[in-house]
Scaffold this motif. Structure first.
Motif, PDB file in Angstrom:
ATOM      1  N   TRP A 122       0.996  -1.142   0.163  1.00  0.00           N
ATOM      2  CA  TRP A 122       0.091   0.015  -0.057  1.00  0.00           C
ATOM      3  C   TRP A 122       0.807   1.457  -0.025  1.00  0.00           C
ATOM      4  O   TRP A 122       0.275   2.393  -0.066  1.00  0.00           O
ATOM      5  N   GLU A 123       2.203   1.045   0.363  1.00  0.00           N
ATOM      6  CA  GLU A 123       3.098   2.187   0.170  1.00  0.00           C
ATOM      7  C   GLU A 123       3.586   2.736  -1.099  1.00  0.00           C
ATOM      8  O   GLU A 123       4.284   3.551  -1.349  1.00  0.00           O
ATOM      9  N   ASP A 124       2.933   1.829  -2.306  1.00  0.00           N
ATOM     10  CA  ASP A 124       3.541   2.151  -3.623  1.00  0.00           C
ATOM     11  C   ASP A 124       3.150   3.555  -3.938  1.00  0.00           C
ATOM     12  O   ASP A 124       2.004   3.925  -3.615  1.00  0.00           O
ATOM     13  N   ASP A 125       4.284   4.329  -4.434  1.00  0.00           N
ATOM     14  CA  ASP A 125       3.727   5.529  -4.886  1.00  0.00           C
ATOM     15  C   ASP A 125       3.295   5.941  -6.391  1.00  0.00           C
ATOM     16  O   ASP A 125       3.459   7.012  -7.036  1.00  0.00           O
ATOM     17  N   SER A 126       2.751   4.836  -6.940  1.00  0.00           N
ATOM     18  CA  SER A 126       2.297   4.985  -8.579  1.00  0.00           C
ATOM     19  C   SER A 126       1.138   5.814  -8.412  1.00  0.00           C
ATOM     20  O   SER A 126       0.367   5.944  -7.365  1.00  0.00           O
ATOM     21  N   LYS A 164      -2.240  14.628  -1.813  1.00  0.00           N
ATOM     22  CA  LYS A 164      -2.064  15.807  -2.279  1.00  0.00           C
ATOM     23  C   LYS A 164      -0.941  15.654  -3.294  1.00  0.00           C
ATOM     24  O   LYS A 164      -0.031  15.164  -3.088  1.00  0.00           O
ATOM     25  N   GLN A 165      -1.099  15.961  -4.629  1.00  0.00           N
ATOM     26  CA  GLN A 165      -0.032  15.895  -5.589  1.00  0.00           C
ATOM     27  C   GLN A 165      -0.125  17.313  -6.409  1.00  0.00           C
ATOM     28  O   GLN A 165      -0.925  18.301  -6.326  1.00  0.00           O
ATOM     29  N   THR A 166       1.129  17.628  -7.051  1.00  0.00           N
ATOM     30  CA  THR A 166       1.143  18.592  -8.003  1.00  0.00           C
ATOM     31  C   THR A 166       1.149  18.373  -9.444  1.00  0.00           C
ATOM     32  O   THR A 166       1.907  17.538  -9.947  1.00  0.00           O
ATOM     33  N   LEU A 167      -0.022  18.817  -9.920  1.00  0.00           N
ATOM     34  CA  LEU A 167      -0.487  18.468 -11.309  1.00  0.00           C
ATOM     35  C   LEU A 167      -0.523  19.703 -12.071  1.00  0.00           C
ATOM     36  O   LEU A 167      -1.296  20.721 -12.105  1.00  0.00           O
ATOM     37  N   THR A 168       0.513  19.913 -12.895  1.00  0.00           N
ATOM     38  CA  THR A 168       0.371  21.090 -13.776  1.00  0.00           C
ATOM     39  C   THR A 168       0.611  20.872 -15.365  1.00  0.00           C
ATOM     40  O   THR A 168       0.532  21.763 -16.257  1.00  0.00           O
ATOM     41  N   THR A 169       0.812  19.464 -15.948  1.00  0.00           N
ATOM     42  CA  THR A 169       0.950  19.201 -17.206  1.00  0.00           C
ATOM     43  C   THR A 169      -0.459  18.435 -17.550  1.00  0.00           C
ATOM     44  O   THR A 169      -0.791  17.653 -16.797  1.00  0.00           O
ATOM     45  N   ASN A 212      -3.018  11.299 -16.106  1.00  0.00           N
ATOM     46  CA  ASN A 212      -2.637  10.144 -15.411  1.00  0.00           C
ATOM     47  C   ASN A 212      -3.550  10.135 -14.077  1.00  0.00           C
ATOM     48  O   ASN A 212      -4.019   9.148 -13.552  1.00  0.00           O
ATOM     49  N   TYR A 213      -3.889  11.487 -13.625  1.00  0.00           N
ATOM     50  CA  TYR A 213      -4.730  11.413 -12.270  1.00  0.00           C
ATOM     51  C   TYR A 213      -6.050  10.976 -12.639  1.00  0.00           C
ATOM     52  O   TYR A 213      -6.445  10.167 -11.648  1.00  0.00           O
ATOM     53  N   ILE A 214      -6.620  11.679 -13.637  1.00  0.00           N
ATOM     54  CA  ILE A 214      -8.022  11.086 -13.930  1.00  0.00           C
ATOM     55  C   ILE A 214      -8.047   9.546 -14.317  1.00  0.00           C
ATOM     56  O   ILE A 214      -9.036   8.849 -13.722  1.00  0.00           O
ATOM     57  N   ASP A 215      -6.999   8.957 -14.839  1.00  0.00           N
ATOM     58  CA  ASP A 215      -6.895   7.726 -15.160  1.00  0.00           C
ATOM     59  C   ASP A 215      -7.010   6.953 -13.791  1.00  0.00           C
ATOM     60  O   ASP A 215      -7.756   5.761 -13.821  1.00  0.00           O
ATOM     61  N   ALA A 216      -6.140   7.366 -13.173  1.00  0.00           N
ATOM     62  CA  ALA A 216      -6.061   6.686 -11.561  1.00  0.00           C
ATOM     63  C   ALA A 216      -7.546   6.617 -10.853  1.00  0.00           C
ATOM     64  O   ALA A 216      -8.005   5.721 -10.052  1.00  0.00           O
ATOM     65  N   LEU A 217      -8.113   8.088 -10.892  1.00  0.00           N
ATOM     66  CA  LEU A 217      -9.606   8.206 -10.397  1.00  0.00           C
ATOM     67  C   LEU A 217     -10.351   7.100 -10.773  1.00  0.00           C
ATOM     68  O   LEU A 217     -11.206   6.367 -10.019  1.00  0.00           O
ATOM     69  N   GLN A 250      -8.321  12.920   3.075  1.00  0.00           N
ATOM     70  CA  GLN A 250      -8.450  12.329   2.015  1.00  0.00           C
ATOM     71  C   GLN A 250      -9.442  13.461   0.942  1.00  0.00           C
ATOM     72  O   GLN A 250      -9.110  13.530  -0.023  1.00  0.00           O
ATOM     73  N   ILE A 251     -10.317  13.931   1.616  1.00  0.00           N
ATOM     74  CA  ILE A 251     -11.316  14.605   0.914  1.00  0.00           C
ATOM     75  C   ILE A 251     -10.468  15.893   0.665  1.00  0.00           C
ATOM     76  O   ILE A 251     -10.704  16.407  -0.579  1.00  0.00           O
ATOM     77  N   GLU A 252      -9.921  16.544   1.443  1.00  0.00           N
ATOM     78  CA  GLU A 252      -9.152  17.746   1.181  1.00  0.00           C
ATOM     79  C   GLU A 252      -8.212  17.258   0.053  1.00  0.00           C
ATOM     80  O   GLU A 252      -8.001  18.251  -0.764  1.00  0.00           O
ATOM     81  N   ALA A 253      -7.632  16.286  -0.062  1.00  0.00           N
ATOM     82  CA  ALA A 253      -6.535  15.794  -1.180  1.00  0.00           C
ATOM     83  C   ALA A 253      -7.229  15.912  -2.366  1.00  0.00           C
ATOM     84  O   ALA A 253      -6.699  16.316  -3.431  1.00  0.00           O
ATOM     85  N   LEU A 254      -8.432  15.369  -2.449  1.00  0.00           N
ATOM     86  CA  LEU A 254      -9.088  15.176  -3.735  1.00  0.00           C
ATOM     87  C   LEU A 254      -9.611  16.561  -4.023  1.00  0.00           C
ATOM     88  O   LEU A 254      -9.399  16.618  -5.565  1.00  0.00           O
ATOM     89  N   LYS A 255      -9.968  17.323  -3.259  1.00  0.00           N
ATOM     90  CA  LYS A 255     -10.395  18.876  -3.757  1.00  0.00           C
ATOM     91  C   LYS A 255      -9.223  19.563  -4.195  1.00  0.00           C
ATOM     92  O   LYS A 255      -9.190  20.095  -5.253  1.00  0.00           O
ATOM     93  N   HIS A 256      -8.094  19.427  -3.580  1.00  0.00           N
ATOM     94  CA  HIS A 256      -6.708  20.167  -4.042  1.00  0.00           C
ATOM     95  C   HIS A 256      -6.436  19.561  -5.251  1.00  0.00           C
ATOM     96  O   HIS A 256      -5.918  20.418  -6.026  1.00  0.00           O
ATOM     97  N   ASN A 257      -6.419  18.487  -5.399  1.00  0.00           N
ATOM     98  CA  ASN A 257      -5.903  17.666  -6.862  1.00  0.00           C
ATOM     99  C   ASN A 257      -6.787  18.070  -8.001  1.00  0.00           C
ATOM    100  O   ASN A 257      -6.387  18.652  -8.952  1.00  0.00           O
TER     101      ASN A 257
END
Length: 214
Positions: A129-133, A141-146, A152-157, A183-190
């Protein structure tokens, strides 16, 4: 005038049941076998599916708790009964978990307890569960600029079952997953970052256009 005290009801009570009698009654009650397995045998995708099942009011065989899940199994004396096997193959979980539940039922168990403190069993897949894929970090929370990062993030969702209409509040849209505030805050952030990406570089009008094309 003499007022009589109320008579004690002690004499009217039935004698207390002895410990031996209580034990005899318990021994005569219905029992069933439970097997405890480590939650390491559960992938994050299956954890999401089990969380949804536990929150489904029509599913009364899966219960979530802080350290894992209880999954009650259908069982018949004839372990080769195909209808019973099919009932144990829960919808939404992976083929590996379906096979594991069927294997437990065929071995005579009527409940599987997935617990974080239980032991792993040799021969059963273990998931890190610690896999960072990207597929396993949709709730951090992630940095999504490209365009590539956003895609990739939408694919993961979508893959993990956490995709929702981005105009909605994820706390409401994904309430059946029992997500925590972080987790909710992370989703909103991303998701907020998705609307700052230039999606035209990938040939799309925006994150909704990309998601609808999947």
């Amino acid at each position: 005038m003499k007022i009589e005290e109320p008579k004690s009801s002690q004499s009217q009570e039935e004698p207390l049941m002895s410990a031996e009698d209580r034990t005899h009654l318990l021994n005569a009650a219905e029992t069933y076998k439970v097997i405890a397995l480590s939650t390491a045998h559960i992938s994050k995708e299956d954890a999401a599916a089990l969380g949804a099942a536990a929150a489904d009011p029509e599913e009364n065989m899966v219960m979530k708790r802080s350290t894992g899940w209880f999954i009650k199994l259908y069982w018949e004396q004839d372990s080769n009964d195909q209808e019973t096997k099919n009932r144990n193959r829960r919808h939404g979980v992976s083929a590996e978990i379906k096979d594991l539940l069927s294997m437990a039922a065929n071995a005579g168990f009527q409940m599987v307890e997935f617990d974080s403190d239980a032991d792993c069993v040799a021969g059963i897949p273990i998931f890190d569960w610690e896999d960072d894929s990207p597929e396993l970090t949709v709730l951090t929370k992630q940095t999504l600029t490209t365009f590539e990062a956003g895609a990739n993030y939408i694919d993961a969702l979508i893959k993990t079952g956490f995709f929702y209409h981005f105009d909605d509040d994820p706390a409401d849209a994904l309430r059946h997953f029992n997500l925590g505030p972080e987790q909710i805050e992370a989703l909103k952030h991303n998701v907020d970052q998705l609307f700052g990406i230039d999606w035209k570089t990938g040939g799309f009008d925006g994150p909704f256009h990309y998601a609808s094309a999947k």
